[in-house]
Design a protein around this motif. Structure first.
Motif, PDB file in Angstrom:
ATOM      1  N   ARG A   1      58.263  18.137 -27.876  1.00 38.42           N
ATOM      2  CA  ARG A   1      59.457  17.325 -28.056  1.00 38.42           C
ATOM      3  C   ARG A   1      59.674  16.396 -26.855  1.00 38.42           C
ATOM      4  N   GLU A   2      59.451  16.907 -25.664  1.00 35.08           N
ATOM      5  CA  GLU A   2      59.587  16.083 -24.461  1.00 35.08           C
ATOM      6  C   GLU A   2      58.563  14.952 -24.451  1.00 35.08           C
ATOM      7  N   HIS A   3      57.331  15.252 -24.844  1.00 33.44           N
ATOM      8  CA  HIS A   3      56.300  14.207 -24.903  1.00 33.44           C
ATOM      9  C   HIS A   3      56.652  13.141 -25.936  1.00 33.44           C
ATOM     10  N   ILE A   4      57.166  13.564 -27.075  1.00 34.42           N
ATOM     11  CA  ILE A   4      57.566  12.605 -28.109  1.00 34.42           C
ATOM     12  C   ILE A   4      58.687  11.711 -27.590  1.00 34.42           C
ATOM     13  N   ASP A   5      59.660  12.308 -26.917  1.00 30.91           N
ATOM     14  CA  ASP A   5      60.755  11.517 -26.338  1.00 30.91           C
ATOM     15  C   ASP A   5      60.228  10.492 -25.331  1.00 30.91           C
ATOM     16  N   ASN A   6      59.321  10.939 -24.470  1.00 33.31           N
ATOM     17  CA  ASN A   6      58.748  10.025 -23.476  1.00 33.31           C
ATOM     18  C   ASN A   6      57.967   8.897 -24.140  1.00 33.31           C
ATOM     19  N   LEU A   7      57.195   9.224 -25.146  1.00 34.23           N
ATOM     20  CA  LEU A   7      56.415   8.213 -25.855  1.00 34.23           C
ATOM     21  C   LEU A   7      57.322   7.218 -26.574  1.00 34.23           C
ATOM     22  N   ALA A   8      58.365   7.700 -27.206  1.00 31.98           N
ATOM     23  CA  ALA A   8      59.300   6.806 -27.889  1.00 31.98           C
ATOM     24  C   ALA A   8      59.989   5.882 -26.893  1.00 31.98           C
ATOM     25  N   THR A   9      60.379   6.420 -25.754  1.00 28.52           N
ATOM     26  CA  THR A   9      61.009   5.599 -24.716  1.00 28.52           C
ATOM     27  C   THR A   9      60.032   4.545 -24.209  1.00 28.52           C
ATOM     28  N   GLU A  10      58.798   4.949 -23.982  1.00 30.68           N
ATOM     29  CA  GLU A  10      57.785   4.012 -23.503  1.00 30.68           C
ATOM     30  C   GLU A  10      57.500   2.925 -24.538  1.00 30.68           C
ATOM     31  N   LEU A  11      57.433   3.279 -25.807  1.00 28.62           N
ATOM     32  CA  LEU A  11      57.216   2.280 -26.854  1.00 28.62           C
ATOM     33  C   LEU A  11      58.378   1.285 -26.931  1.00 28.62           C
ATOM     34  N   CYS A  12      59.574   1.763 -26.788  1.00 28.10           N
ATOM     35  CA  CYS A  12      60.739   0.865 -26.789  1.00 28.10           C
ATOM     36  C   CYS A  12      60.680  -0.086 -25.596  1.00 28.10           C
ATOM     37  N   ARG A  13      60.305   0.442 -24.439  1.00 30.00           N
ATOM     38  CA  ARG A  13      60.199  -0.376 -23.243  1.00 30.00           C
ATOM     39  C   ARG A  13      59.114  -1.436 -23.408  1.00 30.00           C
ATOM     40  N   ILE A  14      57.966  -1.049 -23.958  1.00 28.48           N
ATOM     41  CA  ILE A  14      56.879  -2.004 -24.199  1.00 28.48           C
ATOM     42  C   ILE A  14      57.324  -3.068 -25.196  1.00 28.48           C
ATOM     43  N   ASN A  15      58.008  -2.648 -26.223  1.00 25.47           N
ATOM     44  CA  ASN A  15      58.475  -3.572 -27.258  1.00 25.47           C
ATOM     45  C   ASN A  15      59.446  -4.602 -26.681  1.00 25.47           C
ATOM     46  N   GLU A  16      60.290  -4.185 -25.753  1.00 24.94           N
ATOM     47  CA  GLU A  16      61.251  -5.101 -25.138  1.00 24.94           C
ATOM     48  C   GLU A  16      60.575  -6.121 -24.221  1.00 24.94           C
ATOM     49  N   HIS A  17      59.501  -5.730 -23.576  1.00 19.33           N
ATOM     50  CA  HIS A  17      58.847  -6.593 -22.601  1.00 19.33           C
ATOM     51  C   HIS A  17      57.690  -7.402 -23.169  1.00 19.33           C
ATOM     52  N   GLN A  18      57.410  -7.264 -24.422  1.00 18.15           N
ATOM     53  CA  GLN A  18      56.286  -7.986 -25.010  1.00 18.15           C
ATOM     54  C   GLN A  18      56.646  -9.422 -25.323  1.00 18.15           C
ATOM     55  N   ARG A  19      55.698 -10.283 -25.069  1.00 18.37           N
ATOM     56  CA  ARG A  19      55.883 -11.692 -25.423  1.00 18.37           C
ATOM     57  C   ARG A  19      55.420 -11.947 -26.852  1.00 18.37           C
ATOM     58  N   VAL A  20      54.440 -11.209 -27.289  1.00 20.70           N
ATOM     59  CA  VAL A  20      53.933 -11.343 -28.656  1.00 20.70           C
ATOM     60  C   VAL A  20      54.844 -10.515 -29.563  1.00 20.70           C
ATOM     61  N   ALA A  21      55.148 -11.064 -30.694  1.00 16.49           N
ATOM     62  CA  ALA A  21      56.041 -10.368 -31.626  1.00 16.49           C
ATOM     63  C   ALA A  21      55.274  -9.255 -32.336  1.00 16.49           C
ATOM     64  N   LEU A  22      55.341  -8.073 -31.764  1.00 16.35           N
ATOM     65  CA  LEU A  22      54.715  -6.900 -32.371  1.00 16.35           C
ATOM     66  C   LEU A  22      55.824  -5.896 -32.646  1.00 16.35           C
ATOM     67  N   ASP A  23      55.990  -5.574 -33.882  1.00 23.20           N
ATOM     68  CA  ASP A  23      57.101  -4.698 -34.254  1.00 23.20           C
ATOM     69  C   ASP A  23      56.675  -3.238 -34.116  1.00 23.20           C
ATOM     70  N   LEU A  24      57.191  -2.582 -33.105  1.00 17.77           N
ATOM     71  CA  LEU A  24      56.884  -1.163 -32.869  1.00 17.77           C
ATOM     72  C   LEU A  24      57.972  -0.246 -33.426  1.00 17.77           C
ATOM     73  N   ASP A  25      59.011  -0.824 -33.970  1.00 15.71           N
ATOM     74  CA  ASP A  25      60.114  -0.011 -34.483  1.00 15.71           C
ATOM     75  C   ASP A  25      59.676   1.023 -35.530  1.00 15.71           C
ATOM     76  N   PRO A  26      58.801   0.671 -36.476  1.00 13.32           N
ATOM     77  CA  PRO A  26      58.381   1.705 -37.449  1.00 13.32           C
ATOM     78  C   PRO A  26      57.707   2.899 -36.765  1.00 13.32           C
ATOM     79  N   TYR A  27      56.940   2.622 -35.704  1.00 12.27           N
ATOM     80  CA  TYR A  27      56.263   3.706 -35.000  1.00 12.27           C
ATOM     81  C   TYR A  27      57.252   4.560 -34.215  1.00 12.27           C
ATOM     82  N   VAL A  28      58.232   3.897 -33.651  1.00 14.59           N
ATOM     83  CA  VAL A  28      59.280   4.634 -32.935  1.00 14.59           C
ATOM     84  C   VAL A  28      60.034   5.516 -33.921  1.00 14.59           C
TER      85      VAL A  28
END
Length: 129
Positions: free
Chosen positions: A46-73
């Motif tokens: 559960r902790e790893h999943i939380d960390n991965l979801a947080t990291e994906l959200c952070r990557i999604n916010e900082h990306q210049r290319v429009a890549l939708d990571l929301d479904p994966y989150v």
């Protein structure tokens, strides 16, 4: 005479019950240890999943290319929810096992005390079957 037969019958039942308890107790304790181990790994997952979801959200916010990571989150959060659900089920099962183990120990002690108080162990002769 009848009371001696009744006492012998009760003693046989108690010996059988104690034998069953002695047989089941190690299995219950082993199962409890395994459940505890699974619960620990579930918490870690559960902790790893939380960390991965947080990291994906952070990557999604900082990306210049429009890549939708929301479904994966969302999939990760759904997996986390299922892990939490399984963890709750395991916790309830472990608590039931703990109570069962406690009740078995209490009943064993009660029967042993009752048999010792009635003098069954002291009055039996080694020559009697």
């Amino acid at each position: 005479m009848a009371s001696a037969a009744l006492l012998e019958n009760t003693s046989s039942k108690d010996v059988l019950a104690e034998g069953l308890i002695d047989l089941l107790k190690p299995a219950i304790q082993q199962l409890d240890l395994h459940v505890h181990s699974v619960r620990e790994s579930q918490v870690e997952l559960r902790e790893h999943i939380d960390n991965l979801a947080t990291e994906l959200c952070r990557i999604n916010e900082h990306q210049r290319v429009a890549l939708d990571l929301d479904p994966y989150v969302k999939k990760l959060l759904n997996a986390r929810r299922r892990v939490v659900l399984v963890n709750n089920i395991l916790q309830n099962a472990q608590e039931r096992l703990r109570r069962l183990n406690h009740n078995v120990a209490k009943e064993t002690a009660r029967r042993k005390t009752m048999l010792e108080a009635s003098g069954v162990f002291a009055s039996r002769s080694p020559s009697l079957p």
